[in-house]
Write a protein that holds these residues in place. Structure first.
Motif, PDB file in Angstrom:
ATOM      1  N   GLN A  44       0.645  -1.281  -0.327  1.00 47.69           N
ATOM      2  CA  GLN A  44       0.292   0.409  -0.133  1.00 47.69           C
ATOM      3  C   GLN A  44       0.934   1.269  -0.278  1.00 47.69           C
ATOM      4  OE1 GLN A  44      -2.143  -0.537   3.567  1.00 47.69           O
ATOM      5  NE2 GLN A  44      -4.287  -1.638   2.156  1.00 47.69           N
ATOM      6  N   GLN A  45       1.610   1.393   0.737  1.00 46.89           N
ATOM      7  CA  GLN A  45       2.289   2.396   0.792  1.00 46.89           C
ATOM      8  C   GLN A  45       3.892   3.112  -0.311  1.00 46.89           C
ATOM      9  OE1 GLN A  45       5.635   1.171   3.758  1.00 46.89           O
ATOM     10  NE2 GLN A  45       4.605   2.420   5.951  1.00 46.89           N
ATOM     11  N   ARG A  46       3.953   1.665  -1.313  1.00 45.52           N
ATOM     12  CA  ARG A  46       4.982   1.496  -2.324  1.00 45.52           C
ATOM     13  C   ARG A  46       3.606   2.290  -3.475  1.00 45.52           C
ATOM     14  NH1 ARG A  46       7.069  -3.271  -3.164  1.00 45.52           N
ATOM     15  NH2 ARG A  46       5.125  -4.245  -5.111  1.00 45.52           N
ATOM     16  N   ARG A  47       2.590   2.157  -3.534  1.00 46.69           N
ATOM     17  CA  ARG A  47       1.258   2.694  -4.860  1.00 46.69           C
ATOM     18  C   ARG A  47       1.369   3.910  -4.115  1.00 46.69           C
ATOM     19  NH1 ARG A  47      -2.546  -1.519  -5.988  1.00 46.69           N
ATOM     20  NH2 ARG A  47      -3.168   0.778  -6.916  1.00 46.69           N
ATOM     21  N   GLU A  48       0.656   4.374  -2.920  1.00 46.24           N
ATOM     22  CA  GLU A  48       0.870   5.005  -2.713  1.00 46.24           C
ATOM     23  C   GLU A  48       1.720   6.222  -3.250  1.00 46.24           C
ATOM     24  OE1 GLU A  48      -0.864   8.727  -0.941  1.00 46.24           O
ATOM     25  OE2 GLU A  48      -2.323   6.916  -1.438  1.00 46.24           O
ATOM     26  N   GLU A  50       3.489   5.663  -5.520  1.00 51.15           N
ATOM     27  CA  GLU A  50       3.811   5.554  -7.347  1.00 51.15           C
ATOM     28  C   GLU A  50       2.518   6.469  -7.396  1.00 51.15           C
ATOM     29  OE1 GLU A  50       3.106   1.975  -7.602  1.00 51.15           O
ATOM     30  OE2 GLU A  50       4.960   0.599  -8.274  1.00 51.15           O
ATOM     31  N   ARG A  51       2.048   6.181  -6.848  1.00 50.81           N
ATOM     32  CA  ARG A  51       0.618   7.818  -6.911  1.00 50.81           C
ATOM     33  C   ARG A  51       0.678   9.273  -7.033  1.00 50.81           C
ATOM     34  NH1 ARG A  51      -3.696  10.634  -5.140  1.00 50.81           N
ATOM     35  NH2 ARG A  51      -2.219  10.069  -2.553  1.00 50.81           N
ATOM     36  N   ARG A  52       1.756   9.734  -5.641  1.00 46.21           N
ATOM     37  CA  ARG A  52       2.487  10.603  -5.423  1.00 46.21           C
ATOM     38  C   ARG A  52       3.221  10.883  -6.550  1.00 46.21           C
ATOM     39  NH1 ARG A  52       4.956  10.650  -0.408  1.00 46.21           N
ATOM     40  NH2 ARG A  52       3.450   9.114   0.628  1.00 46.21           N
ATOM     41  N   GLN A  53       4.178  10.006  -7.449  1.00 48.63           N
ATOM     42  CA  GLN A  53       5.325  10.283  -8.328  1.00 48.63           C
ATOM     43  C   GLN A  53       4.664  11.045  -9.453  1.00 48.63           C
ATOM     44  OE1 GLN A  53       7.788   7.752  -8.713  1.00 48.63           O
ATOM     45  NE2 GLN A  53       8.861   8.106  -6.837  1.00 48.63           N
ATOM     46  N   GLN A  54       3.264   9.964  -9.877  1.00 48.17           N
ATOM     47  CA  GLN A  54       2.338   9.943 -11.302  1.00 48.17           C
ATOM     48  C   GLN A  54       1.149  11.335 -11.061  1.00 48.17           C
ATOM     49  OE1 GLN A  54       0.008   6.936 -11.313  1.00 48.17           O
ATOM     50  NE2 GLN A  54       1.380   5.542 -12.021  1.00 48.17           N
ATOM     51  N   GLN A  55       1.215  11.758  -9.985  1.00 46.56           N
ATOM     52  CA  GLN A  55       0.804  12.972  -9.693  1.00 46.56           C
ATOM     53  C   GLN A  55       1.163  14.391  -9.988  1.00 46.56           C
ATOM     54  OE1 GLN A  55      -2.520  13.656  -8.937  1.00 46.56           O
ATOM     55  NE2 GLN A  55      -2.477  15.884  -9.686  1.00 46.56           N
ATOM     56  N   ASN A  56       2.982  13.826  -9.296  1.00 46.79           N
ATOM     57  CA  ASN A  56       3.903  14.827  -9.762  1.00 46.79           C
ATOM     58  C   ASN A  56       4.130  15.324 -11.237  1.00 46.79           C
ATOM     59  OD1 ASN A  56       3.943  15.903  -6.962  1.00 46.79           O
ATOM     60  ND2 ASN A  56       6.007  14.541  -6.490  1.00 46.79           N
ATOM     61  N   GLN A  57       4.457  14.388 -11.878  1.00 42.24           N
ATOM     62  CA  GLN A  57       4.226  14.572 -13.479  1.00 42.24           C
ATOM     63  C   GLN A  57       3.184  14.905 -13.746  1.00 42.24           C
ATOM     64  OE1 GLN A  57       4.970  10.414 -14.543  1.00 42.24           O
ATOM     65  NE2 GLN A  57       7.216  10.203 -13.550  1.00 42.24           N
ATOM     66  N   ALA A  58       2.392  14.495 -13.738  1.00 40.25           N
ATOM     67  CA  ALA A  58       0.562  15.326 -13.880  1.00 40.25           C
ATOM     68  C   ALA A  58       0.759  16.549 -13.555  1.00 40.25           C
ATOM     69  CB  ALA A  58      -0.149  14.498 -13.743  1.00 40.25           C
ATOM     70  N   ASN A  59       1.236  17.459 -12.704  1.00 41.36           N
ATOM     71  CA  ASN A  59       1.227  18.721 -12.132  1.00 41.36           C
ATOM     72  C   ASN A  59       2.590  19.635 -13.531  1.00 41.36           C
ATOM     73  OD1 ASN A  59       0.184  18.186 -10.301  1.00 41.36           O
ATOM     74  ND2 ASN A  59       1.063  17.969  -8.975  1.00 41.36           N
ATOM     75  N   MET A  60       3.831  19.093 -13.642  1.00 39.18           N
ATOM     76  CA  MET A  60       4.784  18.845 -14.474  1.00 39.18           C
ATOM     77  C   MET A  60       3.889  19.317 -15.707  1.00 39.18           C
ATOM     78  SD  MET A  60       7.798  19.378 -13.093  1.00 39.18           S
ATOM     79  CE  MET A  60       8.680  18.819 -13.533  1.00 39.18           C
ATOM     80  N   GLN A  61       3.000  18.378 -16.268  1.00 36.74           N
ATOM     81  CA  GLN A  61       2.710  18.661 -17.286  1.00 36.74           C
ATOM     82  C   GLN A  61       2.036  20.427 -17.290  1.00 36.74           C
ATOM     83  OE1 GLN A  61       0.747  15.195 -18.768  1.00 36.74           O
ATOM     84  NE2 GLN A  61       2.885  13.936 -18.054  1.00 36.74           N
ATOM     85  N   VAL A  62       1.865  20.360 -16.551  1.00 36.49           N
ATOM     86  CA  VAL A  62       0.648  21.614 -16.709  1.00 36.49           C
ATOM     87  C   VAL A  62       1.761  23.109 -16.521  1.00 36.49           C
ATOM     88  CG1 VAL A  62      -1.030  22.719 -15.378  1.00 36.49           C
ATOM     89  CG2 VAL A  62      -0.907  20.503 -15.320  1.00 36.49           C
ATOM     90  N   LEU A  63       2.542  22.772 -16.204  1.00 29.61           N
ATOM     91  CA  LEU A  63       3.794  23.588 -15.748  1.00 29.61           C
ATOM     92  C   LEU A  63       4.681  24.206 -16.470  1.00 29.61           C
ATOM     93  CD1 LEU A  63       5.709  22.556 -12.122  1.00 29.61           C
ATOM     94  CD2 LEU A  63       4.319  24.200 -12.277  1.00 29.61           C
ATOM     95  N   THR A  64       4.885  25.302 -17.516  1.00 27.11           N
ATOM     96  CA  THR A  64       5.731  25.926 -17.844  1.00 27.11           C
ATOM     97  C   THR A  64       7.143  25.344 -18.056  1.00 27.11           C
ATOM     98  OG1 THR A  64       6.286  27.984 -16.676  1.00 27.11           O
ATOM     99  CG2 THR A  64       4.390  28.009 -18.180  1.00 27.11           C
TER     100      THR A  64
END
Length: 413
Positions: A44-48, A50-64
Motif C-alpha cells: 500500500q505504501q509503494r502504491r501511495e 507511485e500515485r504521488r509520483q504520477q501526480q507530480n508528473q501530471a502537475n509538471m505537464q501543466v507547468l511552463t
C-alpha cells in the motif's frame, strides 16, 4: 441475632453462578496473518508513493518550461540534501567521542593572567613593510640532493634506510653564536622552529608551550627541556585525529616518534654521500671533533630582522641540502617527509593506488590532516630564505609494522 434480620435481606444476597457464566477468557497473543496478507502494508505504501509520483508528473505537464526546470532543480537539491545529511548523521552516530588531551603546562591557581589572545585575533595579525633580513653569520656544511629520487614512483619504490646521524636541536639560549651576537645587537632571539610554531599557532590542535626568558632588555624564546616540541605531529588537524592511547602503534605520541624518525632518515638518504659538500664560511657550532663524520647535513643562517618599534629579531634558521640549478647556481632547499600510517584512519586515500595518478588528491588530504605541520615547514623555509622545499611521500611497508618504510615519490615547491 440482633442485626441478622436488618442486614440479611434479599438485596444484599450474593449469587456467584451468574457472574461465572458471564466471564470470558481474552487471548492477547498476536494472531498470525495468512501469507497473502503479510506484505499488504508495504504494498500500500509503494502504491501511495507511485500515485504521488504520477501526480507530480501530471502537475509538471501543466507547468511552463521555466517552472519545470525549477521544480526539477528543487527535487535534485532535496535528494542531494537527504543523501548528504543522512550520511553525516550516520557518521556522527558511528563516531567515537573525542578524547580530551592534557595541557603541556598545568596552570596554577595563583598565576596572574597577564593577557589572553584568542585565535581569531591572532589570525588577523600581520607585519607589512618588513625589510629583507640581513645575514649575520652562516655555519655548517650541506650535501647535494640526489635528483634520481625525483624519478621514484609507486612502481619502483625505494626502501627507507636507517641512517645514524646526529641532529642538533639546540634551544636559543644554549646556542654559542646567539650568545655572542646578543652582546652587541638584537633584543629578541629565537630559532626558526620556535618562531614558526608561534606564527602557525592558530592552526594547532595539540598543546605546546614556550619559555620566555628576559635578560636585561633582551628576550630569549626557548623550548622547554625534555619536551615533545621537536616531534612532528601526525594527523593533528584531521576531522578524526588519532585516538589510541598507551603502547598502541597509532597513539599520537608513537606516531609523532615514527614521523620524526622517518623525516630524519629521509632527509639524509636523498643526498649524495660524496666528499663534495657545500660549505658555509664557518663550521657547525654544535659539532664536536670526534663526531664530525656523523653530523647530519645542515646549514645554519643567523638572520636579523628590524620589526619596527625598536624590536630587532635575531633567529637561527636552517637549510637541509643544496641543489644546483640549470646555470649551475646553488639553491638551498629544505627536505621534509610526509608519512602514511593507515589510509583507513587518515582520509581514506591510499597512496599506492592514488599517488601516481592523483597526486593532487593525496596532497589535498595531507594539507587538511596536517595543516599545522605543513604551515610550520613552509614558514621555516621562508624565514631561512630557502629556494625550494622537497617533500617525500613515505609509507609503511605493512600497516602494522612501524619499523620498515618505503619511499613512494617526491614533490617540490
Amino acid at each position: 441475632g440482633k442485626y441478622s434480620s436488618q442486614y440479611t435481606g434479599s438485596q444484599y444476597s450474593y449469587f456467584h453462578e451468574e457472574d461465572e457464566s458471564s466471564f470470558q477468557l481474552v487471548d492477547t497473543a498476536r494472531v498470525q496473518r495468512p501469507v497473502y496478507q503479510r506484505g499488504r502494508r508495504m504494498f500500500q505504501q509503494r502504491r501511495e508513493r507511485e500515485r504521488r509520483q504520477q501526480q507530480n508528473q501530471a502537475n509538471m505537464q501543466v507547468l511552463t518550461k521555466t517552472q519545470k526546470n525549477r521544480e526539477r532543480d528543487r527535487q535534485r537539491m532535496l535528494k542531494k540534501w537527504q543523501k548528504q545529511f543522512g550520511k553525516q548523521m550516520q557518521e556522527n552516530r558511528n563516531k567515537a567521542p573525542m578524547k580530551h588531551r592534557d595541557a603541556s603546562v598545568q596552570i596554577k591557581d595563583d598565576w596572574p593572567v597577564v593577557e589572553e589572545m584568542d585565535f581569531p585575533r591572532l589570525t588577523k595579525l600581520n607585519l607589512p613593510d618588513i625589510k629583507e633580513p640581513e645575514d649575520l653569520s652562516r655555519c655548517g656544511e650541506m650535501e647535494i640532493y640526489d635528483k634520481s629520487y625525483d624519478r621514484v614512483t609507486t612502481k619502483n619504490e625505494k626502501k627507507l634506510k636507517r641512517i645514524n646521524r646526529i641532529f642538533h636541536k639546540v634551544t636559543t639560549t644554549d646556542d654559542p653564536i646567539i650568545r655572542q651576537l646578543a652582546k652587541t645587537q638584537g633584543n629578541v632571539f629565537a630559532t626558526d622552529y620556535i618562531l614558526a610554531t608561534m606564527m602557525c599557532c592558530s592552526r594547532s590542535s595539540y598543546s605546546w608551550d614556550i619559555v620566555v626568558q628576559r635578560v636585561g632588555n633582551k628576550l630569549f624564546f626557548d623550548k622547554r627541556d625534555d619536551s615533545d616540541f621537536d616531534l612532528l605531529t601526525v594527523s593533528e588537524t584531521a576531522t578524526e585525529p588519532p585516538q589510541d592511547e598507551g603502547n598502541s602503534i597509532n597513539s599520537p605520541r608513537n606516531l609523532a616518534l615514527e614521523a620524526t624518525f622517518i623525516n630524519h632518515n629521509f632527509s639524509q638518504q636523498v643526498l649524495k654521500p660524496t666528499e663534495d659538500k657545500y660549505k658555509f664560511e664557518n663550521k657547525n657550532p654544535f659539532a664536536q671533533s670526534e663526531e664530525e663524520t656523523e653530523v647530519a647535513s645542515v646549514g645554519y643562517r643567523y638572520r636579523k630582522w628590524d620589526l619596527g618599534n625598536d624590536i630587532v629579531l635575531i633567529a637561527r634558521c636552517e637549510h637541509d641540502a643544496v641543489m644546483y640549478g640549470p646555470n649551475n647556481e646553488a639553491q638551498f632547499i629544505n627536505v621534509k617527509s610526509l608519512n602514511e600510517w593507515d589510509s583507513r584512519h587518515s582520509g581514506g586515500v591510499d597512496w599506492r593506488s592514488r599517488l601516481d595518478s592523483q597526486r593532487g588528491a593525496v596532497l589535498a588530504t595531507e594539507l587538511k590532516n596536517n595543516s599545522c605541520k605543513l604551515a610550520k615547514w613552509t614558514v621555516s623555509a621562508i624565514l631561512a630564505g630557502s629556494d625550494q622545499i622537497k617533500f617525500g611521500y613515505v609509507s609503511r611497508q605493512h600497516v602494522k609494522d612501524t619499523a620498515k618504510h618505503v619511499i613512494l615519490g617526491t614533490q617540490q615547491f
